[in-house]
Scaffold this active site. Structure first.
Site, mmCIF file in Angstrom:
data_model
loop_
_atom_site.group_PDB
_atom_site.id
_atom_site.type_symbol
_atom_site.label_atom_id
_atom_site.label_comp_id
_atom_site.label_asym_id
_atom_site.label_seq_id
_atom_site.Cartn_x
_atom_site.Cartn_y
_atom_site.Cartn_z
ATOM 1 N N ASN A 166 0.843 -1.183 0.000
ATOM 2 C CA ASN A 166 0.000 0.000 0.000
ATOM 3 C C ASN A 166 0.884 1.239 0.000
ATOM 4 O O ASN A 166 2.104 1.131 -0.063
ATOM 5 C CB ASN A 166 -0.961 -0.019 1.201
ATOM 6 C CG ASN A 166 -0.208 -0.117 2.513
ATOM 7 O OD1 ASN A 166 0.672 0.696 2.788
ATOM 8 N ND2 ASN A 166 -0.549 -1.105 3.329
ATOM 9 N N LYS A 223 10.047 -15.936 -11.023
ATOM 10 C CA LYS A 223 9.328 -14.839 -11.648
ATOM 11 C C LYS A 223 8.305 -15.360 -12.647
ATOM 12 O O LYS A 223 8.614 -16.198 -13.499
ATOM 13 C CB LYS A 223 10.306 -13.904 -12.359
ATOM 14 C CG LYS A 223 9.624 -12.711 -13.028
ATOM 15 C CD LYS A 223 10.620 -11.834 -13.758
ATOM 16 C CE LYS A 223 9.896 -10.702 -14.492
ATOM 17 N NZ LYS A 223 10.839 -9.854 -15.246
ATOM 18 N N ASP A 268 -4.342 -11.214 12.016
ATOM 19 C CA ASP A 268 -4.759 -9.909 12.521
ATOM 20 C C ASP A 268 -3.896 -9.580 13.740
ATOM 21 O O ASP A 268 -4.133 -10.065 14.846
ATOM 22 C CB ASP A 268 -6.242 -9.951 12.897
ATOM 23 C CG ASP A 268 -6.802 -8.564 13.156
ATOM 24 O OD1 ASP A 268 -6.092 -7.753 13.780
ATOM 25 O OD2 ASP A 268 -7.941 -8.294 12.737
ATOM 26 N N ILE A 269 -2.878 -8.755 13.530
ATOM 27 C CA ILE A 269 -1.912 -8.486 14.589
ATOM 28 C C ILE A 269 -2.566 -7.743 15.751
ATOM 29 O O ILE A 269 -2.364 -8.079 16.924
ATOM 30 C CB ILE A 269 -0.719 -7.691 14.033
ATOM 31 C CG1 ILE A 269 -0.050 -8.476 12.897
ATOM 32 C CG2 ILE A 269 0.291 -7.380 15.131
ATOM 33 C CD1 ILE A 269 1.020 -7.698 12.161
ATOM 34 N N PHE A 315 -4.860 1.644 14.704
ATOM 35 C CA PHE A 315 -5.099 2.721 13.743
ATOM 36 C C PHE A 315 -6.148 2.263 12.742
ATOM 37 O O PHE A 315 -6.211 1.065 12.398
ATOM 38 C CB PHE A 315 -3.806 3.096 13.008
ATOM 39 C CG PHE A 315 -3.000 4.155 13.702
ATOM 40 C CD1 PHE A 315 -2.811 5.399 13.112
ATOM 41 C CD2 PHE A 315 -2.445 3.917 14.943
ATOM 42 C CE1 PHE A 315 -2.066 6.376 13.754
ATOM 43 C CE2 PHE A 315 -1.705 4.886 15.589
ATOM 44 C CZ PHE A 315 -1.522 6.127 14.989
ATOM 45 N N LYS A 342 -14.400 -0.908 14.469
ATOM 46 C CA LYS A 342 -13.116 -1.618 14.514
ATOM 47 C C LYS A 342 -12.633 -1.772 15.946
ATOM 48 O O LYS A 342 -12.121 -2.848 16.325
ATOM 49 C CB LYS A 342 -12.080 -0.867 13.684
ATOM 50 C CG LYS A 342 -10.725 -1.556 13.625
ATOM 51 C CD LYS A 342 -9.775 -0.849 12.659
ATOM 52 C CE LYS A 342 -8.453 -1.591 12.552
ATOM 53 N NZ LYS A 342 -7.541 -0.970 11.557
#
Length: 398
Positions: free
Chosen positions: A208, A286, A305-306, A324, A338
């Site tokens: 991201n 590759k 999911d940390i 966050f 959340k």
């Protein structure tokens, strides 16, 4: 910050021992007094005369030197300093520290001291990665020992990987952080930052746009308040802060493993933009076009999911878990949901839609969601957001 401080510097046997000569010089430039202690093996790499000349003090080596015992016993020597620094800290000395051994001067000083201890590990990459060393490191951290490094790079033995002792400026920053007075002095806090890279093949990955700037600023602000910060970072585009322990990772699974290894901690701040999914069928070579015009079929698997994993710990959960929420619409509603879903204490929510310029930019506009409600902060620099959040964490842990 170091003026008038006394450092007890324990040098153990490793090729990285030559770096302590520069460390002593720089400490004295900053006004610190340095009392050197050498293990028997350390004398194979640097000479007592070199250490003594730079420190301007006698080098202590022998537990059973009766003159030294009469003038300054090992108990007094171990407690007269403001900080004990072990550099380099070999695998052997770390094992003896974790086991509570006291069979030479260095290990006896470390067992007898009530002074904070900072270690700078240095060893072969296989020794650093060995389960025994990982157990010993976890024990030392649990005992409150601070750690700086090691770094990744070329080894004197010809191998490459983590195990190189931290560079002198990094050790100096860690010493300053350990001696810093502030409301978080003595508190251990884990901070995650940056993106994760989930491989598609050896040259491609899913990621991201996170730069890691906000997580880096938070780690720096917490260290500035005296916290011992373990900074677990993905491949960010900003450099990690000084004075913190940096753990570099690539994937979400590596990040979870690093966070778990960093516990116990009093607080954990999960600022990293972790990829929700990874490619389950990542190629070992590759991927090449086959001329058919069809894109390869990628199968996805959900990443761990940390935040939820750490928030849900029944044993060893940090007192304060902060997550966050980077959203592009209905920011507060999604953040509240959340927080309840993940089981964390606080959520720092922000709008990262392209028009805001927040992701990858220098500013942020956040809403802090707690059990008491929502608190929207004005648009601030990421440094200012970090300062506010660090102060709130200090108040919560007081």
């Amino acid at each position: 910050m170091l003026s008038g401080k006394r450092i007890l510097l324990i040098v153990s046997g490793g090729i990285a021992a030559y770096k302590v000569l520069d460390l002593i010089r720089r400490l004295r430039e900053r006004g610190a007094a340095v009392t050197p202690v050498m293990t028997r093996a350390a004398a194979e790499f640097v000479t007592p005369l070199s250490l003594s000349a730079l420190a301007g003090e006698k080098v202590f080596r022998d537990l059973f030197d009766l003159t030294d015992e009469a003038e300054m016993g090992h108990i007094q020597l171990s407690r007269s300093a403001d900080l004990v620094v072990v550099a380099p800290a070999t695998a052997d000395l770390m094992a003896r520290m974790a086991g509570g051994h006291a069979d030479d001067l260095a290990s006896t000083l470390l067992l007898a001291t009530d002074t904070p201890v900072l270690v700078a590990p240095a060893m072969n990459v296989r020794m650093w990665q060995h389960p025994a060393t990982r157990r010993n490191l976890a024990t030392l951290r649990g005992d409150g020992v601070r750690v700086v490094g090691p770094n990744e790079g070329d080894m004197a033995c010809g191998e490459f990987g983590p195990g190189r002792m931290a560079e002198v400026p990094e050790i100096l920053a860690a010493i300053e952080a350990a001696l810093a007075d502030g409301p978080l002095k003595g508190r251990r806090i884990v901070v995650t930052s940056g993106p994760t890279h989930e491989p598609i093949d050896p040259v491609r990955y899913i990621a991201n746009r996170s730069s890691g700037a906000q997580g880096t600023a938070i780690a720096r602000a917490l260290a500035g308040l005296g916290a011992e910060v373990v900074f677990v970072t993905g491949p960010a585009t900003v450099a990690p802060p000084a004075g913190v322990q940096v753990v570099r990772v690539e994937t979400a699974r590596e990040m979870l493993e690093a966070v778990q290894a960093a516990l116990p901690a009093e607080a954990a701040v999960f600022a990293a933009a972790v990829a929700d999914w990874r490619v389950a069928n990542a190629a070992g070579q590759k991927m090449k076009k086959d001329g058919s015009g069809r894109a390869p079929a990628l199968e996805f698997a959900e990443n761990p999911d940390i935040l939820a994993t750490v928030a849900g710990l029944s044993k060893g959960r940090p007192r304060l878990v902060v997550g966050f929420a980077a959203e592009t619409h209905d920011v507060e509603a999604h953040a509240r949901a959340k927080r309840g879903r993940k089981g964390c204490d606080w959520i720092v929510a922000n709008d990262v839609s392209p028009a805001t310029g927040i992701m990858g930019g220098a500013e942020n506009e956040v809403t802090l969601i707690t059990a008491e409600g929502a608190e929207t902060w004005p648009r601030l620099t990421k440094h200012e957001v970090a300062q506010r959040l660090a102060q709130r964490i200090a108040e919560a842990l007081a």
